[in-house]
Design an enzyme around this catalytic site. Sequence first.
Site, PDB file in Angstrom:
ATOM      1  N   LYS A   1     -14.136  25.550 -44.879  1.00  0.00           N
ATOM      2  CA  LYS A   1     -13.878  26.632 -43.828  1.00  0.00           C
ATOM      3  C   LYS A   1     -14.069  28.348 -44.834  1.00  0.00           C
ATOM      4  O   LYS A   1     -13.543  28.404 -45.607  1.00  0.00           O
ATOM      5  CB  LYS A   1     -12.413  26.651 -43.402  1.00  0.00           C
TER       6      LYS A   1
ATOM      7  N   ILE B   1     -20.069  22.610 -38.433  1.00  0.00           N
ATOM      8  CA  ILE B   1     -19.303  21.869 -37.535  1.00  0.00           C
ATOM      9  C   ILE B   1     -18.184  22.098 -36.854  1.00  0.00           C
ATOM     10  O   ILE B   1     -17.407  21.599 -35.996  1.00  0.00           O
ATOM     11  CB  ILE B   1     -18.645  20.521 -38.491  1.00  0.00           C
TER      12      ILE B   1
ATOM     13  N   ASP C   1       0.228  25.595 -31.686  1.00  0.00           N
ATOM     14  CA  ASP C   1      -1.084  25.498 -30.980  1.00  0.00           C
ATOM     15  C   ASP C   1      -1.592  23.936 -30.928  1.00  0.00           C
ATOM     16  O   ASP C   1      -2.687  23.479 -31.447  1.00  0.00           O
ATOM     17  CB  ASP C   1      -2.317  26.171 -31.711  1.00  0.00           C
TER      18      ASP C   1
ATOM     19  N   GLY D   1     -13.854  32.303 -38.653  1.00  0.00           N
ATOM     20  CA  GLY D   1     -15.329  32.095 -39.194  1.00  0.00           C
ATOM     21  C   GLY D   1     -15.599  30.917 -38.945  1.00  0.00           C
ATOM     22  O   GLY D   1     -15.477  30.146 -37.775  1.00  0.00           O
TER      23      GLY D   1
END
Length: 823
Positions: free
Chosen positions: A548, A526, A644, A532
Amino acid sequence: MRSLGLVSVAIFSFILITSGEAKINPVLIACGRNSSVTIAGKTWISDSSMQNFTVSSQGIAASTLALSENSSYFDLYRTARIFTVPANYTINVVAGSYFLRLHFSPFTFLNFSANESSFEVTSNNVKLVSRFSPSGELNRRNSYLQNEGKSSNVTYLVKEYVLTVESSELSVAFVPASGSFVFVNAIEVISVMTDLFNQSATEVASGTTKNSLSELNGFNLETMYRLNVGGPEITPSQDADLMRDWKTDSDYMFLANAASPVFNSSNISYSNPNNSFIAPLLVYESARTMSNNEVALKRFNMSWKFLVDTDFDYLIRLHFCEFNYNMSRQRIFRIYINNRTASNNFDVIARAGGDNKAYHEDYLDSLSSQTNTIWVQLGPETAAGALVTDAILNGLEIFKLSRNGNLARPIEKSGATAGDSENKSSKSKILWAATGSGIAAITILSAFSSMFFCVYYRRKADPVKDPSPNWRPLVHYNPISSIMDVKQPRTLANPNGSNSLSRLGKRFSILEIRTATQNFDESLVIGVGGFGKVYKGKIDSGAPVAIKRANSHSEQGLNEFETEIDMLSKLRHRHLVAIIGFCDEHDEMILVYEYMANGTLRNHLFGGDLPALSWKQRIDICIGAARGLHYLHTGLERSIIHRDVKTTNILLDENFEAKVADFGLSKTGPSLEHTHVSTAVKGSFGYLDPEYYRRQQLTEKSDVYSFGVVLFEVVCARPVINPTLPKEQINLAEWAIHCQRQGLLEQIVDPRLKGKFRPESLKKYAEIAEKCLADEGKKRPTMGEVLCSLENVLLLERLAEVDVDPTIPAEAHGKVDEAENED
């Protein structure tokens, strides 16, 4: 590929002019100054003095006091000369070859913004740059470095050329683009010794050796890179005769841990005394060698990657000095350029004539119109029978060769110069293009790495077969060891002590993770990032989760992954994505998060076929994200700056409640006695705080700026950078602020919202977004103030739903849902 032909064999002859080795004293011009200035023992004369040169136009003398100390030329870059009409510097010389260096350090003066400067430069009929914007070039270089995961931020440019002059004048002509202007901070003209390029070179494509031809003259070069490999920067004052700047090489390494610096304490001499100007001896006192030359599979290379211009020929010069061994055949290696073998059985001692001898080797390669990178790789020569399977490199230079009197970057079909910009809007186009190129490069490298491991493990299972000698993977490296304890059972890095891992929740076994993801089924992916992949999975309770998995071969991703572990061990809040557990078996680094059913905020704004969010939903989501950021800034002893903030890092659960995610770039904020954190610039284009970009000083207000961009993105439902739009609309932040100040914001609001919002609420919403985007951080609100303003926007909409007078105090209508206001 275009043949190098005569161009490749003539590169070294252009300095052999009939006047022999005649040279002049350096001409160092400080532009925009009224008097001379001495820097690092060298005197730079004012361009108003007209000593040994003339200037065709007076121009405008510009100066600034707001320049950070960004180079050894710091004081020189405080002034510049601006031209609004064509201008020509004519320097008196004798026939020969010269370094021409043009210095650019952008700043704003009066109504002249360096971001809007665009011009062409020609020297003695050689076109050096076309449609050139120094600010655009800086952004191009920085975007490339950031996409490669590097932390450096370039704030000034030195364009260096080696030019043949056959007359008594060296002319440098500046021509501004229509409606634009030229600015230049300094100009250098330095005589080049004939020994510098009068060498033979190996053509990579054919493997043949090309000798210099004295009868062919007139070829010119641009210096693209000059690196002191393994050592510190060598400043112009340390390369006294030619005043060259040798940068460090770490920003260009594919994997920084793949090669280790080594240093020499012996006396070094040149293998050929006539080549003493090739490079200063300082270059040969440091080097890089392979970090682990005892790996089982002897196919590990150390690699450097460089962004260059397409459709040119290049000279790659490698500098060597062997100081670890004293006999030949003790270290033999192979050199690759752009994944082709440039040299086999390379033995520095045999070629240089002994140890501690400074030696260089030149190679020629040609790039097509589809290639804009040069790879330089050194790896073991396993068949040579050397004492060690290792390699060494001391210095590296890359020069671009002129073609048909041109050194300017090719013009794209659209009419723009690749990587350059005439103004802010075209600069944004290049940033977009550079980002796309970075993503494409990462994709290709990922595919290559996958192919390598498939072949490796297949061959490992069948030891009878020898690997093909022509197959060369880029790396064979396991950076997990850099953040794992190799002496103890594998565990996640734990920078906060034993309590950190316990706060990460349940420790899952690798078997549980494989079961949850159906053995990492690609159909369950997804999300993908530098770290990664993220998989949707189901744990034993049947609850969906996001898993993750760190890519063990992505150093950048692992660094961000470790930062995220550090941050998540400290954070717990309703509007931050929650951690459920982790897995650290079998050298894996895996984190398990709560699953956010409605994905990213960006997916609901544009680019898909999802139903449009209502105005109230959008405000609710912004409030939730603001609460999460407010907690980061104020909820701990030291603030955390996300760094971010963007719509892809704001996730939505099944109830469309917003939660901030992805803390890989996060940074602990300043202590009480400091106002900022000095750090390299990181973030996403379009969202990046301009003050942070200029000063490399990070504060909580940097997040506020990024959140202001998010607010406009939410209401306009369009990308923050869209190069397909008219130039004034490419950058959403700039365009939205312009429309807001002209009272035209409603014209760019998401068409799906037209007639579905209260004008008063939109007005207040836009006001707070505009304040977030103030150029100076001190003029921006805090995240708490942003949150309060957004809650007032929501209140206005709620009052409209019950049809009440908004001028009546809110208390008269009852309390707003307390859950909406909890911090």
